[in-house]
Design a protein around this motif. Structure first.
Motif, PDB file in Angstrom:
ATOM      1  N   ALA A 138       0.776  18.888  14.283  1.00 59.13           N
ATOM      2  CA  ALA A 138       0.505  17.723  15.133  1.00 59.13           C
ATOM      3  C   ALA A 138      -0.773  17.013  14.687  1.00 59.13           C
ATOM      4  O   ALA A 138      -0.848  15.770  14.695  1.00 59.13           O
ATOM      5  N   ARG A 139      -1.775  17.792  14.276  1.00 62.13           N
ATOM      6  CA  ARG A 139      -3.024  17.189  13.789  1.00 62.13           C
ATOM      7  C   ARG A 139      -2.783  16.383  12.509  1.00 62.13           C
ATOM      8  O   ARG A 139      -3.316  15.268  12.338  1.00 62.13           O
ATOM      9  N   LEU A 140      -1.973  16.924  11.616  1.00 65.11           N
ATOM     10  CA  LEU A 140      -1.668  16.220  10.383  1.00 65.11           C
ATOM     11  C   LEU A 140      -0.843  14.960  10.636  1.00 65.11           C
ATOM     12  O   LEU A 140      -1.046  13.927   9.980  1.00 65.11           O
ATOM     13  N   ALA A 141       0.069  15.031  11.592  1.00 63.76           N
ATOM     14  CA  ALA A 141       0.860  13.850  11.941  1.00 63.76           C
ATOM     15  C   ALA A 141      -0.033  12.757  12.522  1.00 63.76           C
ATOM     16  O   ALA A 141       0.132  11.569  12.214  1.00 63.76           O
ATOM     17  N   LYS A 142      -0.988  13.155  13.335  1.00 64.51           N
ATOM     18  CA  LYS A 142      -1.914  12.169  13.903  1.00 64.51           C
ATOM     19  C   LYS A 142      -2.790  11.561  12.811  1.00 64.51           C
ATOM     20  O   LYS A 142      -3.079  10.349  12.829  1.00 64.51           O
ATOM     21  N   GLU A 143      -3.202  12.373  11.860  1.00 65.76           N
ATOM     22  CA  GLU A 143      -4.020  11.857  10.760  1.00 65.76           C
ATOM     23  C   GLU A 143      -3.240  10.802   9.975  1.00 65.76           C
ATOM     24  O   GLU A 143      -3.785   9.749   9.615  1.00 65.76           O
ATOM     25  N   LEU A 144      -1.959  11.072   9.710  1.00 61.70           N
ATOM     26  CA  LEU A 144      -1.144  10.096   8.995  1.00 61.70           C
ATOM     27  C   LEU A 144      -0.954   8.838   9.828  1.00 61.70           C
ATOM     28  O   LEU A 144      -1.077   7.714   9.324  1.00 61.70           O
ATOM     29  N   ASP A 145      -0.690   9.008  11.111  1.00 57.97           N
ATOM     30  CA  ASP A 145      -0.518   7.858  12.006  1.00 57.97           C
ATOM     31  C   ASP A 145      -1.801   7.019  12.055  1.00 57.97           C
ATOM     32  O   ASP A 145      -1.746   5.784  11.992  1.00 57.97           O
TER      33      ASP A 145
ATOM     34  N   ARG B 245       0.827  -1.211   0.000  1.00 60.65           N
ATOM     35  CA  ARG B 245       0.000   0.000   0.000  1.00 60.65           C
ATOM     36  C   ARG B 245       0.860   1.260   0.000  1.00 60.65           C
ATOM     37  O   ARG B 245       2.003   1.251   0.470  1.00 60.65           O
ATOM     38  N   PHE B 246       0.255   2.336  -0.501  1.00 61.84           N
ATOM     39  CA  PHE B 246       0.900   3.650  -0.483  1.00 61.84           C
ATOM     40  C   PHE B 246      -0.082   4.661   0.095  1.00 61.84           C
ATOM     41  O   PHE B 246      -1.294   4.571  -0.126  1.00 61.84           O
ATOM     42  N   ILE B 247       0.476   5.602   0.812  1.00 57.76           N
ATOM     43  CA  ILE B 247      -0.316   6.734   1.301  1.00 57.76           C
ATOM     44  C   ILE B 247       0.215   7.982   0.615  1.00 57.76           C
ATOM     45  O   ILE B 247       1.439   8.202   0.562  1.00 57.76           O
ATOM     46  N   ALA B 248      -0.674   8.776   0.060  1.00 58.23           N
ATOM     47  CA  ALA B 248      -0.310  10.057  -0.537  1.00 58.23           C
ATOM     48  C   ALA B 248      -1.234  11.125   0.045  1.00 58.23           C
ATOM     49  O   ALA B 248      -1.874  10.888   1.075  1.00 58.23           O
TER      50      ALA B 248
ATOM     51  N   SER C 202      -4.266   5.277  -0.535  1.00 58.16           N
ATOM     52  CA  SER C 202      -5.208   6.117   0.206  1.00 58.16           C
ATOM     53  C   SER C 202      -4.583   7.494   0.393  1.00 58.16           C
ATOM     54  O   SER C 202      -3.372   7.675   0.215  1.00 58.16           O
ATOM     55  N   HIS C 203      -5.416   8.454   0.768  1.00 60.50           N
ATOM     56  CA  HIS C 203      -4.963   9.840   0.805  1.00 60.50           C
ATOM     57  C   HIS C 203      -5.301  10.493   2.135  1.00 60.50           C
ATOM     58  O   HIS C 203      -6.386  10.275   2.689  1.00 60.50           O
ATOM     59  N   VAL C 204      -4.357  11.299   2.616  1.00 58.26           N
ATOM     60  CA  VAL C 204      -4.563  12.106   3.824  1.00 58.26           C
ATOM     61  C   VAL C 204      -4.503  13.577   3.426  1.00 58.26           C
ATOM     62  O   VAL C 204      -4.256  13.920   2.271  1.00 58.26           O
ATOM     63  N   SER C 205      -4.718  14.439   4.383  1.00 60.32           N
ATOM     64  CA  SER C 205      -4.773  15.877   4.106  1.00 60.32           C
ATOM     65  C   SER C 205      -3.395  16.427   3.737  1.00 60.32           C
ATOM     66  O   SER C 205      -2.375  15.988   4.268  1.00 60.32           O
TER      67      SER C 205
ATOM     68  N   GLU D 156      -3.979   6.741   9.747  1.00 62.57           N
ATOM     69  CA  GLU D 156      -4.141   6.048   8.470  1.00 62.57           C
ATOM     70  C   GLU D 156      -3.263   4.794   8.415  1.00 62.57           C
ATOM     71  O   GLU D 156      -3.702   3.750   7.912  1.00 62.57           O
ATOM     72  N   PHE D 157      -2.057   4.894   8.937  1.00 61.56           N
ATOM     73  CA  PHE D 157      -1.218   3.699   9.044  1.00 61.56           C
ATOM     74  C   PHE D 157      -1.927   2.617   9.866  1.00 61.56           C
ATOM     75  O   PHE D 157      -1.967   1.449   9.473  1.00 61.56           O
ATOM     76  N   LEU D 158      -2.486   3.022  10.995  1.00 61.50           N
ATOM     77  CA  LEU D 158      -3.150   2.058  11.866  1.00 61.50           C
ATOM     78  C   LEU D 158      -4.393   1.480  11.220  1.00 61.50           C
ATOM     79  O   LEU D 158      -4.700   0.289  11.379  1.00 61.50           O
ATOM     80  N   ARG D 159      -5.116   2.303  10.474  1.00 63.75           N
ATOM     81  CA  ARG D 159      -6.319   1.820   9.796  1.00 63.75           C
ATOM     82  C   ARG D 159      -5.975   0.774   8.745  1.00 63.75           C
ATOM     83  O   ARG D 159      -6.661  -0.254   8.616  1.00 63.75           O
ATOM     84  N   LEU D 160      -4.918   1.042   7.996  1.00 63.71           N
ATOM     85  CA  LEU D 160      -4.522   0.128   6.920  1.00 63.71           C
ATOM     86  C   LEU D 160      -3.823  -1.119   7.436  1.00 63.71           C
ATOM     87  O   LEU D 160      -3.865  -2.175   6.806  1.00 63.71           O
ATOM     88  N   GLY D 161      -3.181  -0.961   8.587  1.00 64.69           N
ATOM     89  CA  GLY D 161      -2.269  -1.990   9.082  1.00 64.69           C
ATOM     90  C   GLY D 161      -0.856  -1.540   8.755  1.00 64.69           C
ATOM     91  O   GLY D 161      -0.467  -1.560   7.570  1.00 64.69           O
ATOM     92  N   PRO D 162      -0.083  -1.115   9.759  1.00 68.00           N
ATOM     93  CA  PRO D 162       1.238  -0.535   9.495  1.00 68.00           C
ATOM     94  C   PRO D 162       2.132  -1.423   8.648  1.00 68.00           C
ATOM     95  O   PRO D 162       2.938  -0.922   7.847  1.00 68.00           O
TER      96      PRO D 162
END
Length: 460
Positions: free
Chosen positions: A195-202, A136-139, A173-176, A204-210
């Motif tokens: 910090a909010r953006l870092a949490k959003e990315l974190d 998977r990739f996150i952008a 998947s995509h984050v802000s 997303e990792f947890l949602r997908l499975g790191p």
């Protein structure tokens, strides 16, 4: 046998670029410095370098002569069997430009850099752990990474992506984005936003499975899709910390913003955040060749060495000597003439003049940028930041008006900066060797275009 019917040069009846109608764009007959000369004699001031490509201007004799000299030596030899001196020297120059923080350079014959980076990230994880499930990739939303099916999947430039959605990969998947003009909340400071953006990315990792994520892919400074959006202090570092914690790679797409465009040779240098893989492209050969490259961290190279030691990727024109020598000479000129320093210095002046000229305009929402990479975004309401009516085609009007006689300036127009579909803006990305008088002329001509388009709208 039938005979081949000859066509007259310039009829525009054979070319298919994007429009199914006959090609109607004006024909460029010659170029010189910062100007494009059209077939009708009109001289267009090139304020964009195409798509931030022409980093040293047009018609540079030194680069042209280097290409001719190489053409008389070696025009082509398959990169799987042979290598050439310009390719070796260019790789050394690029690696040295990172201060040794990135270890190797890999070429691509044009726009495939991000696609190759995705493949390399996947293979790195497989070589490091053969049973790896990292696919998977996150952008980020509002990103543009290319027009191949893989990079369309990765990016989020909706006008180019929507038609092909059923064909695209489902492993992205995509984050802000980090876009304070549109997404910083009322009362939120910079540190809290990051910090909010870092949490959003974190999250997303947890949602997908790191353990399923190959990499997070970021334009350190967003180009076309959002319009020259620079990262806030601490943002890139926070993103890297999340990736490191979850064992994923960090890929920086600097195809548009790299190689001096933003006032440092690599945009990531401004935050001292080193990626695992970096892509560069447009300014590499500056329009004198079609070449892009990956710059690769030793960690990734070591991962390959621990396995097959062979990247399962190769292209016919990958180390093409004409492209390599063009890029090599362009980069030598940029270094020898201190053009990155000039980009930083002239960029401050360009930003100052743009803000003075446009920020008070009732339909200009934001003027933003860094180095010689700037954007003017238009809105219907400055207070609410509501986008212009898309039926007005503001960005397209700006570009076409600039090409009319009496205006004579090329503006890079784009849409989608508000919500992916709507929002009008234009970019300015002049050559890195631009002068103060050139900048003054660009802002003057751009100002006349904007005034003319909005005056016309008032009469509709």
């Amino acid at each position: 046998m039938g005979s081949v019917q000859e066509t007259t040069v310039g009829t525009n009846e054979g070319l298919f670029y994007q429009s199914a109608h006959l090609a109607l764009n004006p024909i460029v007959s010659s170029t010189s410095g910062n100007y494009l000369v059209l077939e009708n004699g009109q001289r267009i001031l090139d304020s964009t370098g195409g798509a931030a490509v022409s980093a040293i201007g047009h018609g540079n004799k030194r680069v042209i002569n280097a290409i001719i000299t190489q053409l008389n030596k070696v025009a082509y030899a398959h990169p799987g069997y042979f290598i050439n001196t310009p390719a070796l020297e260019l790789a050394d120059l690029l690696v040295k430009s990172t201060g040794g923080k990135l270890a190797r350079a890999l070429y691509n014959p044009g726009s495939e850099a991000v696609e190759a980076a995705m493949k390399l990230a996947r293979q790195y994880h497989i070589e490091s752990s053969p049973k790896s499930e990292r696919v998977r990739f996150i952008a980020r939303r509002g990103s543009w990474h290319g027009c191949t099916l893989g990079t369309l999947s990765l990016g989020d430039y909706k006008p180019r992506k929507q038609l092909f959605q059923p064909m695209l990969n489902n492993n992205v998947s995509h984050v802000s984005p980090c876009h304070p003009y549109r997404e910083l909340r009322e009362g939120e400071d910079t540190a809290s936003y990051v910090a909010r953006l870092a949490k959003e990315l974190d999250d997303e990792f947890l949602r997908l499975g790191p353990d399923t994520v190959c990499a997070f892919v970021v334009e350190p400074m967003v180009g076309t899709a959002l319009g020259c959006v620079a990262p806030l202090p601490g943002y890139l570092r926070a993103m890297k910390e999340v990736c490191t914690r979850h064992g994923a790679l960090l890929i920086f797409d600097e195809v548009m913003c790299g190689l001096g465009r933003t006032g440092s040779f690599h945009t990531w240098e401004q935050e001292d955040v080193v990626p695992d893989i970096q892509t560069v492209g447009k300014g590499l050969a500056a329009g004198y060749g079609t070449i892009s490259a990956l710059l690769i961290h030793e960690k990734v190279i070591s991962g390959l060495k621990g396995g097959s030691a062979s990247f399962q990727h190769g292209q016919t024109y990958q180390c093409h000597p004409l492209n390599a020598v063009a890029a090599l000479e362009v980069q030598r000129i940029i270094q020898e003439e201190n053009l990155v320093t000039n980009a930083r210095k002239m960029g401050h002046y360009l930003g100052q003049l743009l803000m003075e000229r446009f920020l008070d305009h009732p339909n200009v929402g934001d003027v933003r940028g860094r180095g010689l990479f700037w954007c003017v975004e238009f809105v219907a309401d400055k207070a609410t930041k509501a986008h212009m009516d898309p039926n007005l085609n503001i960005a397209r009007r700006m570009r076409l008006r600039g090409l009319e006689k009496g205006y004579d300036v090329c503006l890079f127009s784009a849409t989608g900066c508000a919500d992916g579909w709507n929002g009008d803006h234009f970019l300015l990305a002049p050559a890195l060797n631009i002068t103060m008088s050139d900048i003054e002329e660009i802002v003057y001509r751009a100002g006349r275009v904007v005034d003319s388009v909005f005056a016309e709208l008032l009469d509709i």
